[in-house]
Design a protein around this motif. Structure first.
Motif, PDB file in Angstrom:
ATOM      1  N   ARG A  27      83.066  69.649  11.789  1.00 42.07           N
ATOM      2  CA  ARG A  27      82.058  70.366  12.587  1.00 42.07           C
ATOM      3  C   ARG A  27      80.697  70.338  11.901  1.00 42.07           C
ATOM      4  O   ARG A  27      79.659  70.162  12.561  1.00 42.07           O
ATOM      5  CB  ARG A  27      82.495  71.810  12.796  1.00 42.07           C
ATOM      6  CG  ARG A  27      83.630  71.995  13.797  1.00 42.07           C
ATOM      7  CD  ARG A  27      84.065  73.437  13.873  1.00 42.07           C
ATOM      8  NE  ARG A  27      82.928  74.308  14.150  1.00 42.07           N
ATOM      9  CZ  ARG A  27      82.935  75.622  13.946  1.00 42.07           C
ATOM     10  NH1 ARG A  27      84.010  76.203  13.431  1.00 42.07           N
ATOM     11  NH2 ARG A  27      81.869  76.356  14.232  1.00 42.07           N
ATOM     12  N   LEU A  28      80.713  70.501  10.569  1.00 43.73           N
ATOM     13  CA  LEU A  28      79.450  70.504   9.821  1.00 43.73           C
ATOM     14  C   LEU A  28      78.758  69.151   9.928  1.00 43.73           C
ATOM     15  O   LEU A  28      77.523  69.088  10.098  1.00 43.73           O
ATOM     16  CB  LEU A  28      79.718  70.849   8.357  1.00 43.73           C
ATOM     17  CG  LEU A  28      78.485  70.939   7.452  1.00 43.73           C
ATOM     18  CD1 LEU A  28      77.552  72.037   7.935  1.00 43.73           C
ATOM     19  CD2 LEU A  28      78.895  71.196   6.004  1.00 43.73           C
ATOM     20  N   ALA A  29      79.525  68.068   9.829  1.00 45.94           N
ATOM     21  CA  ALA A  29      78.927  66.730   9.939  1.00 45.94           C
ATOM     22  C   ALA A  29      78.288  66.541  11.304  1.00 45.94           C
ATOM     23  O   ALA A  29      77.175  65.994  11.428  1.00 45.94           O
ATOM     24  CB  ALA A  29      79.989  65.665   9.698  1.00 45.94           C
ATOM     25  N   THR A  30      78.981  67.019  12.345  1.00 48.11           N
ATOM     26  CA  THR A  30      78.435  66.903  13.705  1.00 48.11           C
ATOM     27  C   THR A  30      77.167  67.732  13.856  1.00 48.11           C
ATOM     28  O   THR A  30      76.164  67.261  14.416  1.00 48.11           O
ATOM     29  CB  THR A  30      79.490  67.363  14.730  1.00 48.11           C
ATOM     30  OG1 THR A  30      80.666  66.550  14.603  1.00 48.11           O
ATOM     31  CG2 THR A  30      78.952  67.240  16.143  1.00 48.11           C
ATOM     32  N   LYS A  31      77.209  68.965  13.350  1.00 47.57           N
ATOM     33  CA  LYS A  31      76.045  69.846  13.461  1.00 47.57           C
ATOM     34  C   LYS A  31      74.876  69.324  12.627  1.00 47.57           C
ATOM     35  O   LYS A  31      73.714  69.408  13.049  1.00 47.57           O
ATOM     36  CB  LYS A  31      76.420  71.265  13.007  1.00 47.57           C
ATOM     37  CG  LYS A  31      77.469  71.954  13.859  1.00 47.57           C
ATOM     38  CD  LYS A  31      76.988  72.205  15.273  1.00 47.57           C
ATOM     39  CE  LYS A  31      78.044  72.949  16.087  1.00 47.57           C
ATOM     40  NZ  LYS A  31      77.602  73.184  17.477  1.00 47.57           N
ATOM     41  N   ASP A  32      75.179  68.786  11.432  1.00 48.73           N
ATOM     42  CA  ASP A  32      74.112  68.227  10.592  1.00 48.73           C
ATOM     43  C   ASP A  32      73.420  67.065  11.289  1.00 48.73           C
ATOM     44  O   ASP A  32      72.181  66.938  11.265  1.00 48.73           O
ATOM     45  CB  ASP A  32      74.680  67.759   9.248  1.00 48.73           C
ATOM     46  CG  ASP A  32      74.801  68.899   8.249  1.00 48.73           C
ATOM     47  OD1 ASP A  32      74.116  69.916   8.432  1.00 48.73           O
ATOM     48  OD2 ASP A  32      75.578  68.769   7.288  1.00 48.73           O
ATOM     49  N   ALA A  33      74.220  66.205  11.918  1.00 53.34           N
ATOM     50  CA  ALA A  33      73.647  65.060  12.636  1.00 53.34           C
ATOM     51  C   ALA A  33      72.773  65.548  13.785  1.00 53.34           C
ATOM     52  O   ALA A  33      71.665  65.030  14.003  1.00 53.34           O
ATOM     53  CB  ALA A  33      74.762  64.156  13.151  1.00 53.34           C
ATOM     54  N   ALA A  34      73.270  66.561  14.507  1.00 52.33           N
ATOM     55  CA  ALA A  34      72.494  67.117  15.624  1.00 52.33           C
ATOM     56  C   ALA A  34      71.213  67.770  15.119  1.00 52.33           C
ATOM     57  O   ALA A  34      70.151  67.655  15.749  1.00 52.33           O
ATOM     58  CB  ALA A  34      73.338  68.126  16.396  1.00 52.33           C
ATOM     59  N   PHE A  35      71.301  68.457  13.967  1.00 52.67           N
ATOM     60  CA  PHE A  35      70.124  69.121  13.410  1.00 52.67           C
ATOM     61  C   PHE A  35      69.085  68.096  12.953  1.00 52.67           C
ATOM     62  O   PHE A  35      67.880  68.292  13.152  1.00 52.67           O
ATOM     63  CB  PHE A  35      70.531  70.010  12.240  1.00 52.67           C
ATOM     64  CG  PHE A  35      69.410  70.851  11.700  1.00 52.67           C
ATOM     65  CD1 PHE A  35      69.006  71.994  12.356  1.00 52.67           C
ATOM     66  CD2 PHE A  35      68.744  70.484  10.532  1.00 52.67           C
ATOM     67  CE1 PHE A  35      67.965  72.771  11.856  1.00 52.67           C
ATOM     68  CE2 PHE A  35      67.707  71.240  10.039  1.00 52.67           C
ATOM     69  CZ  PHE A  35      67.320  72.391  10.700  1.00 52.67           C
TER      70      PHE A  35
END
Length: 281
Positions: free
Chosen positions: A242-250
């Motif tokens: 989830r963090l990797a996905t959110k980091d990419a989105a951020f």
């Protein structure tokens, strides 16, 4: 300058006047002067006044033509700038809606940034829990293989087992019986020797049974700790995903915000140009 019929020859008069005029520039200035001489004093003022009036009239025509041309150009530029500003503002509004940019002042307060912070906090807690569980797992495993002795808590837990409590009570009863016999018999008496053998046998059985219960409890604890470690490991993998996905989105959002700020700068520059032009109109 008249012809045979008495009419004025204006063209000839002008040609003659042009030949007689002596223009010159004043040094180190943007001024010029025109001199003209005549033998008739009465001609001097009318001619010079007419020259001045003609020059000023022509100068006004040139100035008016220049002003009209400049005004038309500035008006056209103003209209063009206003159209560009309006189009850019529509683009900015659509950009905000399209990319879900809620917080424009500081991206750190965007909902996505708060989600990332919460995930990082959960990850830190999960990793700390796993570290503690692994320490307990290693310690329990060391007890099972005999590298370290069971703790007082492990022993107490084993002694609370129902099967061991029966043996413990039996041992208490035998020891009480031995004390009672010891008050009337000496140690060499057959009855005393018999009770001693029975006490030792029950003590050995008690210790053996307690070790088995401790081992059983430790094995169960080790299995439970393994389940907990695996559960936290799965949680950590899920949180990291989830963090990797959110980091990419951020990161994508940060790029979009940078693009948005560039658009704002372009709009502000156009508005400054528009204000400068309006000040000239």
């Amino acid at each position: 300058f008249t012809d045979e019929s008495g009419g004025y020859q204006i063209g000839d008069a002008i040609d003659e006047l042009m030949e007689d005029l002596r223009p010159s520039y004043l040094t180190d200035t943007n001024l010029f002067e025109v001199s003209w001489s005549t033998t008739k004093d009465t001609d001097l003022k009318p001619v010079l006044d007419t020259l001045a009036a003609t020059y000023l009239a022509e100068r006004r025509k040139v100035d008016e033509a220049t002003w009209n041309a400049d005004n038309a150009a500035f008006t056209s530029q103003r209209q063009d700038l206003q159209l560009r500003i309006d189009a850019l503002q529509r683009d900015i509004d659509a950009f905000i809606r399209s990319h879900n940019i809620f917080t424009l002042d500081d991206i750190r307060y965007h909902p996505l940034a708060r989600e990332i912070e919460e995930i990082n906090m959960s990850l830190a807690e999960a990793r700390k829990a796993v570290s503690l569980l692994r320490s307990s797992y290693d310690q329990t495993q060391a007890k099972l293989v005999g590298e370290i002795e069971p703790t007082a808590e492990d022993i107490l837990m084993a002694e609370q087992d129902r099967t061991l409590s029966i043996s413990a009570q039996r041992l208490v009863d035998l020891r009480a019986e031995r004390r009672a016999l010891g008050e009337t018999l000496n140690q060499d008496h057959r009855a005393m020797q018999d009770i001693e053998r029975r006490v030792r046998a029950v003590e050995e059985e008690f210790e053996s049974q307690r070790r088995r219960i401790i081992e059983r409890n430790l094995t169960a604890q080790l299995k439970q700790l393994g389940y907990q470690i695996e559960s936290y490991a799965n949680m950590i993998r899920e949180l990291e995903g989830r963090l990797a996905t959110k980091d990419a989105a951020f990161n994508e959002l940060a790029a979009k915000v940078s693009e948005y700020q560039t658009k704002l700068l372009q709009r502000d520059n156009l508005q400054t140009q528009l204000q400068d032009i309006e000040a000239l109109l």
